[in-house]
Scaffold this active site. Sequence first.
Site, PDB file in Angstrom:
ATOM      1  N   GLY A 214       0.817  -1.210   0.000  1.00  8.54           N
ATOM      2  CA  GLY A 214       0.000   0.000   0.000  1.00  8.54           C
ATOM      3  C   GLY A 214       0.847   1.255   0.000  1.00  8.54           C
ATOM      4  O   GLY A 214       2.031   1.223   0.359  1.00  8.54           O
ATOM      5  N   LYS A 215       0.210   2.315  -0.422  1.00  8.85           N
ATOM      6  CA  LYS A 215       0.879   3.625  -0.384  1.00  8.85           C
ATOM      7  C   LYS A 215      -0.103   4.585   0.238  1.00  8.85           C
ATOM      8  O   LYS A 215      -1.289   4.555  -0.083  1.00  8.85           O
ATOM      9  CB  LYS A 215       1.214   4.066  -1.811  1.00  8.85           C
ATOM     10  CG  LYS A 215       2.622   3.687  -2.219  1.00  8.85           C
ATOM     11  CD  LYS A 215       2.995   4.441  -3.472  1.00  8.85           C
ATOM     12  CE  LYS A 215       4.447   4.373  -3.680  1.00  8.85           C
ATOM     13  NZ  LYS A 215       5.187   3.802  -4.504  1.00  8.85           N
ATOM     14  N   PHE A 218       2.128   9.119   3.906  1.00  8.38           N
ATOM     15  CA  PHE A 218       3.484   9.354   4.422  1.00  8.38           C
ATOM     16  C   PHE A 218       4.559   8.449   3.853  1.00  8.38           C
ATOM     17  O   PHE A 218       5.733   8.661   4.075  1.00  8.38           O
ATOM     18  CB  PHE A 218       3.493   9.221   5.946  1.00  8.38           C
ATOM     19  CG  PHE A 218       2.568  10.180   6.605  1.00  8.38           C
ATOM     20  CD1 PHE A 218       2.640  11.536   6.318  1.00  8.38           C
ATOM     21  CD2 PHE A 218       1.615   9.738   7.506  1.00  8.38           C
ATOM     22  CE1 PHE A 218       1.782  12.431   6.923  1.00  8.38           C
ATOM     23  CE2 PHE A 218       0.763  10.636   8.119  1.00  8.38           C
ATOM     24  CZ  PHE A 218       0.837  11.979   7.825  1.00  8.38           C
ATOM     25  N   GLY A 219       4.164   7.430   3.153  1.00 10.89           N
ATOM     26  CA  GLY A 219       5.192   6.529   2.653  1.00 10.89           C
ATOM     27  C   GLY A 219       4.566   5.242   2.182  1.00 10.89           C
ATOM     28  O   GLY A 219       3.430   5.219   1.700  1.00 10.89           O
ATOM     29  N   GLU A 220       5.330   4.164   2.343  1.00  9.06           N
ATOM     30  CA  GLU A 220       4.871   2.881   1.811  1.00  9.06           C
ATOM     31  C   GLU A 220       4.528   1.916   2.933  1.00  9.06           C
ATOM     32  O   GLU A 220       5.078   1.991   4.025  1.00  9.06           O
ATOM     33  CB  GLU A 220       6.010   2.252   0.993  1.00  9.06           C
ATOM     34  CG  GLU A 220       6.367   3.064  -0.231  1.00  9.06           C
ATOM     35  CD  GLU A 220       7.729   2.695  -0.779  1.00  9.06           C
ATOM     36  OE1 GLU A 220       8.499   2.025  -0.064  1.00  9.06           O
ATOM     37  OE2 GLU A 220       8.014   3.077  -1.929  1.00  9.06           O
ATOM     38  N   ASP A 335      -9.645  10.665  10.560  1.00 12.66           N
ATOM     39  CA  ASP A 335      -9.439  10.349   9.137  1.00 12.66           C
ATOM     40  C   ASP A 335     -10.058   8.995   8.809  1.00 12.66           C
ATOM     41  O   ASP A 335      -9.447   8.145   8.153  1.00 12.66           O
ATOM     42  CB  ASP A 335      -7.939  10.352   8.809  1.00 12.66           C
ATOM     43  CG  ASP A 335      -7.694  10.391   7.299  1.00 12.66           C
ATOM     44  OD1 ASP A 335      -8.634  10.752   6.551  1.00 12.66           O
ATOM     45  OD2 ASP A 335      -6.570  10.054   6.860  1.00 12.66           O
TER      46      ASP A 335
HETATM   47  N1  ADP Z   1      -1.646  -3.943   8.482  1.00 18.13           N
HETATM   48  C1  ADP Z   1      -1.935  -3.890   7.199  1.00 18.13           C
HETATM   49  N2  ADP Z   1      -2.231  -5.014   6.541  1.00 18.13           N
HETATM   50  C2  ADP Z   1      -2.532  -4.958   5.241  1.00 18.13           C
HETATM   51  N3  ADP Z   1      -2.536  -3.818   4.524  1.00 18.13           N
HETATM   52  C3  ADP Z   1      -2.244  -2.664   5.130  1.00 18.13           C
HETATM   53  C4  ADP Z   1      -1.922  -2.648   6.499  1.00 18.13           C
HETATM   54  N4  ADP Z   1      -1.666  -1.380   6.862  1.00 18.13           N
HETATM   55  C5  ADP Z   1      -1.826  -0.629   5.772  1.00 18.13           C
HETATM   56  N5  ADP Z   1      -2.167  -1.383   4.731  1.00 18.13           N
HETATM   57  C6  ADP Z   1      -2.414  -0.900   3.364  1.00 18.13           C
HETATM   58  O1  ADP Z   1      -1.655   0.276   3.174  1.00 18.13           O
HETATM   59  C7  ADP Z   1      -2.512   1.389   2.944  1.00 18.13           C
HETATM   60  C8  ADP Z   1      -1.966   2.634   3.602  1.00 18.13           C
HETATM   61  O2  ADP Z   1      -1.853   2.429   4.968  1.00 18.13           O
HETATM   62  P1  ADP Z   1      -2.142   3.607   6.022  1.00 18.13           P
HETATM   63  O3  ADP Z   1      -1.851   3.104   7.374  1.00 18.13           O
HETATM   64  O4  ADP Z   1      -3.507   4.117   5.803  1.00 18.13           O
HETATM   65  O5  ADP Z   1      -1.057   4.631   5.594  1.00 18.13           O
HETATM   66  P2  ADP Z   1      -1.158   6.192   5.377  1.00 18.13           P
HETATM   67  O6  ADP Z   1      -1.062   6.817   6.693  1.00 18.13           O
HETATM   68  O7  ADP Z   1       0.036   6.459   4.559  1.00 18.13           O
HETATM   69  O8  ADP Z   1      -2.475   6.461   4.709  1.00 18.13           O
HETATM   70  C9  ADP Z   1      -3.864   0.961   3.472  1.00 18.13           C
HETATM   71  O9  ADP Z   1      -4.922   1.601   2.794  1.00 18.13           O
HETATM   72  C10 ADP Z   1      -3.864  -0.533   3.185  1.00 18.13           C
HETATM   73  O10 ADP Z   1      -4.220  -0.778   1.837  1.00 18.13           O
HETATM   74 MG    MG Z   2      -4.270   5.956   5.384  1.00 22.78          MG
END
Ligand code: ADP
Ligand code: MG
Length: 506
Positions: A214-215, A218-220, A335
């Site tokens: 995922g992206k 703030f990053g990946e 959010d």
């Molecule tokens: N624990 C996880 N397991 C599976 N996918 C995840 C997990 N955490 C994040 N993701 C994937 O990464 C994306 C971005 O994560 P997120 O925590 O929302 O980051 P940001 O703060 O950058 O938005 C999510 O929408 C999801 O698709």
């Molecule tokens: Mg997010």
Amino acid sequence: MANLRISLAVVVLLTVPYRPGYALWCNCTTAQCQKTGSQCETDGACMASTFFNNGQEQHIRVCITRDSLVPPGQPFYCLSAEGYLNTHCCYTDYCNSMDLKIPSVTPPPELRGGYGPGGTWGLVELVAAILGPLLLLCVLLLVSVLMYHYHQRAYNHRQRLEVEDPSCEHLYLAKDRSLQDLIYNLSTSGSGSGLPLFVQRTVARTIVLQEIIGKGRFGEVWRGRWRGGDVAVKIFSSREERSWFREAEIYQTIMLRHENILGFIAADNKDNGTWTQLWLVSDYHEYGSLFDYLNRYSVTTEGMIKLTLSAANGLAHLHMEILGTQGKPGIAHRDLKSKNILVKKNCTCAIADLGLAVRHDSATDTIDIAPNQRVGTKRYMAPEVLDETINMKHFESFKCADIYALGLVYWEIARRCNTGGGVHEEYQLPYYDLVPSDPAIDEMRKVVCDQNQRPNIPNWWQSYEALRVMGKIMRECWYANGAARLTALRIKKTLSQLSIDEDIKI
Ligand SMILES: Nc1ncnc2c1ncn2[C@@H]1O[C@H](COP(=O)(O)OP(=O)(O)O)[C@@H](O)[C@H]1O
Ligand SMILES: [Mg+2]
């Protein structure tokens, strides 16, 4: 002591009873002897003694009676004190007539009347003689104090290491312990806020990254492997250190752990020399976000209720303040959206991405960071956030804004429900038909505030109890007046009742 002995000797000698008439005649210098021609008679011994008195050498000659000659062989009266007394006892007539000399050993200063040995020492030597030992004593004292401090510090250091030393990790990271066991044990028995920091660091540094999943802002986000299991790693760029810190801080809020909130494992900041890698490690959920899930799958009534009820459950826990020492503050997400909710293997939700959350301190009725006006995702912003009428001093306002966003997420889920004989709509984002793909605040405000528009609730939902209830909940989440909206707890109760009515086992 020596002085005392001399005085004692003199006093005793002067008080020895004079017994003339037999045995042995001696020279005598005492006052009594003047009557008898400076001589005396004794059955014991004659004694001559020379000593210093007030710096002057004095001589005495006396008789010693036999019963005073104790102890035998070395009578007390006949002893000399080295350095300032020379005594001689003898046993023939007038044998004590000789002039004795004080031995060459120097008498003590008080008997000589000069500085230092033999009176030849100067003031400097004397001061040195006094100060030398004193100085030595001070040095010894200082050395002991320093050594004490050194040992104390070494001891404290050892104590600290015993707490923080990664060698203690075996207690936590034994090979047969899974991460879940570990976290479960610590969160139920310990502080309730997660793993000790050094364990977090070790876990983070032994993760092998696999692929990007995922992206976000703030990053990946990566899937990683740790001890044969999957974990999710959110990697922040070093510019986003504050966001990383804040999110880690929120996840480690005491008693936050809940089955419907993403399980936090570790935070680590690793400096590789050029930049700092900032990691947040959490449970991995292979279905990914609710957004991904709904795009891919439609849901049954049961699936819809499980998703919505579990999301309400997670949000109710987040919002709830628990009082007491092991309590938790109320937290508002700020959010909430389908991309920030993950779907677990059992098809329930876990609320994620707590980076913008705020905590309420009910004792002072304050919020733990200065909340900025408009954060979050524009599409999901409540009307009062869009038009900036939200009362930011009032923590409840943030909870109400979360509820508005939850209503939009419910709409996304309910559209994918295939209750109506397999009839379901394709996935869409809320307001997909009213605003462009990356809407500006103004565009959103026009629709949500000015035109008071909300996502469409189709009439046919009224024909299905579950969808009817869902539609009703959504409307009550979308009131323009935040205070009028449902609470997460209320929604949870309504959906629990619905799941019972629909005979759904959660
Ligand atoms: N624990 C996880 N397991 C599976 N996918 C995840 C997990 N955490 C994040 N993701 C994937 O990464 C994306 C971005 O994560 P997120 O925590 O929302 O980051 P940001 O703060 O950058 O938005 C999510 O929408 C999801 O698709
Ligand atoms: Mg997010």
